[in-house]
Design an enzyme around this catalytic site. Sequence first.
Site, PDB file in Angstrom:
ATOM      1  N   LEU A   1       0.883  -1.157   0.000  1.00 20.84           N
ATOM      2  CA  LEU A   1       0.000   0.000   0.000  1.00 20.84           C
ATOM      3  C   LEU A   1       0.927   1.215   0.000  1.00 20.84           C
ATOM      4  O   LEU A   1       1.678   1.426   0.963  1.00 20.84           O
ATOM      5  CB  LEU A   1      -0.885   0.005   1.251  1.00 20.84           C
ATOM      6  CG  LEU A   1      -1.916   1.134   1.292  1.00 20.84           C
ATOM      7  CD1 LEU A   1      -3.021   0.892   0.259  1.00 20.84           C
ATOM      8  CD2 LEU A   1      -2.540   1.261   2.679  1.00 20.84           C
TER       9      LEU A   1
ATOM     10  N   ARG B   1       2.499  17.969  10.840  1.00 17.58           N
ATOM     11  CA  ARG B   1       1.102  17.773  10.499  1.00 17.58           C
ATOM     12  C   ARG B   1       1.068  17.543   8.990  1.00 17.58           C
ATOM     13  O   ARG B   1       1.475  18.406   8.209  1.00 17.58           O
ATOM     14  CB  ARG B   1       0.311  19.027  10.882  1.00 17.58           C
ATOM     15  CG  ARG B   1      -1.150  18.794  11.098  1.00 17.58           C
ATOM     16  CD  ARG B   1      -1.774  20.031  11.724  1.00 17.58           C
ATOM     17  NE  ARG B   1      -1.481  20.134  13.142  1.00 17.58           N
ATOM     18  CZ  ARG B   1      -2.368  19.878  14.116  1.00 17.58           C
ATOM     19  NH1 ARG B   1      -3.586  19.501  13.799  1.00 17.58           N
ATOM     20  NH2 ARG B   1      -2.039  20.002  15.379  1.00 17.58           N
TER      21      ARG B   1
ATOM     22  N   ARG C   1       2.619  -5.163   3.141  1.00 13.13           N
ATOM     23  CA  ARG C   1       3.450  -4.050   3.610  1.00 13.13           C
ATOM     24  C   ARG C   1       2.937  -2.704   3.102  1.00 13.13           C
ATOM     25  O   ARG C   1       2.128  -2.619   2.195  1.00 13.13           O
ATOM     26  CB  ARG C   1       4.895  -4.249   3.137  1.00 13.13           C
ATOM     27  CG  ARG C   1       5.078  -4.038   1.654  1.00 13.13           C
ATOM     28  CD  ARG C   1       6.448  -4.489   1.192  1.00 13.13           C
ATOM     29  NE  ARG C   1       6.522  -4.372  -0.252  1.00 13.13           N
ATOM     30  CZ  ARG C   1       7.363  -3.585  -0.904  1.00 13.13           C
ATOM     31  NH1 ARG C   1       8.241  -2.864  -0.233  1.00 13.13           N
ATOM     32  NH2 ARG C   1       7.358  -3.513  -2.208  1.00 13.13           N
TER      33      ARG C   1
ATOM     34  N   GLU D   1      21.659  -1.451 -10.976  1.00 10.88           N
ATOM     35  CA  GLU D   1      21.395  -2.895 -10.858  1.00 10.88           C
ATOM     36  C   GLU D   1      22.307  -3.702 -11.779  1.00 10.88           C
ATOM     37  O   GLU D   1      22.741  -4.806 -11.425  1.00 10.88           O
ATOM     38  CB  GLU D   1      19.917  -3.180 -11.167  1.00 10.88           C
ATOM     39  CG  GLU D   1      18.978  -2.666 -10.074  1.00 10.88           C
ATOM     40  CD  GLU D   1      17.518  -2.558 -10.502  1.00 10.88           C
ATOM     41  OE1 GLU D   1      16.670  -2.270  -9.637  1.00 10.88           O
ATOM     42  OE2 GLU D   1      17.229  -2.734 -11.712  1.00 10.88           O
TER      43      GLU D   1
ATOM     44  N   LEU E   1      18.792   3.758 -18.294  1.00 13.89           N
ATOM     45  CA  LEU E   1      20.006   4.500 -17.908  1.00 13.89           C
ATOM     46  C   LEU E   1      19.667   5.937 -17.518  1.00 13.89           C
ATOM     47  O   LEU E   1      20.422   6.867 -17.804  1.00 13.89           O
ATOM     48  CB  LEU E   1      21.013   4.454 -19.066  1.00 13.89           C
ATOM     49  CG  LEU E   1      21.362   3.033 -19.571  1.00 13.89           C
ATOM     50  CD1 LEU E   1      22.291   3.106 -20.788  1.00 13.89           C
ATOM     51  CD2 LEU E   1      22.012   2.198 -18.460  1.00 13.89           C
ATOM     52  N   GLY E   2      18.519   6.140 -16.896  1.00 12.62           N
ATOM     53  CA  GLY E   2      18.141   7.470 -16.418  1.00 12.62           C
ATOM     54  C   GLY E   2      18.010   8.450 -17.568  1.00 12.62           C
ATOM     55  O   GLY E   2      17.339   8.179 -18.562  1.00 12.62           O
TER      56      GLY E   2
ATOM     57  N   ASP F   1       8.718   1.158 -14.300  1.00 13.41           N
ATOM     58  CA  ASP F   1       7.536   0.319 -14.490  1.00 13.41           C
ATOM     59  C   ASP F   1       6.840   0.676 -15.810  1.00 13.41           C
ATOM     60  O   ASP F   1       6.289  -0.200 -16.484  1.00 13.41           O
ATOM     61  CB  ASP F   1       6.571   0.486 -13.314  1.00 13.41           C
ATOM     62  CG  ASP F   1       7.263   0.143 -11.991  1.00 13.41           C
ATOM     63  OD1 ASP F   1       8.129  -0.742 -11.991  1.00 13.41           O
ATOM     64  OD2 ASP F   1       6.941   0.785 -10.976  1.00 13.41           O
TER      65      ASP F   1
END
Lengths: 310, 310
Positions: free
Chosen positions: B11, B27, B88, B186, B215-216, B246
């Site tokens: 979540l 807050r 989680r 990675e 590669l960003g 993703d």
Amino acid sequence: MILTVTPNPALDVTYTVPCFRPHTSHRVTGVATQAGGKGVNVARVLTALGRPARCVLPLGGPTGDAVRTELTAAGLDHAPVPIAGDTRRTVAVIDPTDATMLNEPGPVLDPAEWDALVAETRRHLPQAAVLVLSGSLPPGAPVDGYAQLVTLGRTFDIPVVLDADGPALLAALPARPTVIKPNASELTTATGLPDPHDAARTLLRRGAEAVLASLGADGLLAVDTHGAWRCAPPAAVTGNPTGAGDSTVAALAAGLSGNAGWSAILPDAVALSAATVLHPRAGHFDDAAYRRLRHSLTASRVGAVSPFAW
Amino acid sequence: MILTVTPNPALDVTYTVPCFRPHTSHRVTGVATQAGGKGVNVARVLTALGRPARCVLPLGGPTGDAVRTELTAAGLDHAPVPIAGDTRRTVAVIDPTDATMLNEPGPVLDPAEWDALVAETRRHLPQAAVLVLSGSLPPGAPVDGYAQLVTLGRTFDIPVVLDADGPALLAALPARPTVIKPNASELTTATGLPDPHDAARTLLRRGAEAVLASLGADGLLAVDTHGAWRCAPPAAVTGNPTGAGDSTVAALAAGLSGNAGWSAILPDAVALSAATVLHPRAGHFDDAAYRRLRHSLTASRVGAVSPFAW
């Protein structure tokens, strides 16, 4: 039975991280979750002391379900009022230095939901020896919400303890709560006065029958129309102060249910509060430290008794 | 239908605060909650593109209920596998500077629960055109968990995309995933090699049929036995990079389901990924930017084609 009302409860999530650095990513090494909110902490401490306590609280959504599951698992007597919104979370991130708190505002209660909370409170009051009202009012609650609950409790002729701040506190004073429990900063915010005695007397004039002020390392100051009493811990206590004020309220409610006076309530409340600081989690306390401390403390009267001094 | 498997979903809770300072109390002014985990983000993006997608994922406890509620509300086709543990949470704290991430480790899956996840995946594979395996393995999952799922997907003769890292990635390579999607860090972690081409070729030798490396700001590099292809966004894109990888996987899976080659997949994946960075929330993208970008980009072949080069 001591009845606590928590209008804005929470699922308290505590994360442990080795080193907390903002604007980076953290793998949380420890996750602890428990039902929270000031009135829930009060009931948890009272239950641990063997004092019957019941919490009335609005719960909704999946987070409300998680709160209910934990209350049941912890053996805390609870009377939930269903609401449409999702109960809030608080997240405490603990690293070796200190805690970082993130507090969600809470779901909006509509007028019917607020009225249901009042009705549920009324339903349990015939069995209650003391009514405890704790914490912030949720969005949507009437600003005089605590005034309504104080008035309700007083019609049952039992002591009503109010632990709130800001407008919610000020609006409730004319309903004559038996004891209010501000801390030093809440006293100043409510009155504009830096001196706790002056501030407490101002709040008495506005309607509170007594003020029990928690002054951090300076312990507790009780002020009512008969005078003022102090009690401080023997030495500075270091640990997690979250929930210390709720333990003060728990000891106060337990004392009021037995008609104890300040000379008995104050040492007990200081000891329980200090023992709570010594425990890493809110709503829990170090039992050995509590037993040791409460026999070593005494309350002392402060200043002359004069009904005209304030 | 594209089937995504998310063994360790979450979540995702996003808090907005005016100014985030560690070791103070905040807050929270904004609270947003959605189902998360890499495979869920992939399915969310595919669904927004009008591509049928279904997510298989273990869910348990009150947090699992919250994930299921959000998936249903968002119209995402999902096949949950019940587990005993509590799903989680991740917490992202957003202030005007940047995001701070807190990632819970996830519930422990016991062997029967892992087997149930594999069985549920098998149940949906007859309708699947592509199988996507995304994200970390939960505690308790076998280290060859992704190898099992890759092998399963290959027996149905469909492309299998794997987006994982570390031991979970390395253990899956002998099962011959169709495409793996590491990022630069990675790639280096998995191989010890700083150069993306060298690292990609090493992973091909270990069993991957193709590597799509993100590669960003340099965009994407695709390497397979036929050669290498590049595609970069026209300019640096600033925004929230969470979920950009993703979206790359979503475009890749959509392309594979239509038998597209790298020259079609790469511009689409770079555009969708950049459009995701431009949207403040993971699993969502800026539709106008996506449509504009994907017509302005082209993939180019890199270096000579030599089957002996690697």
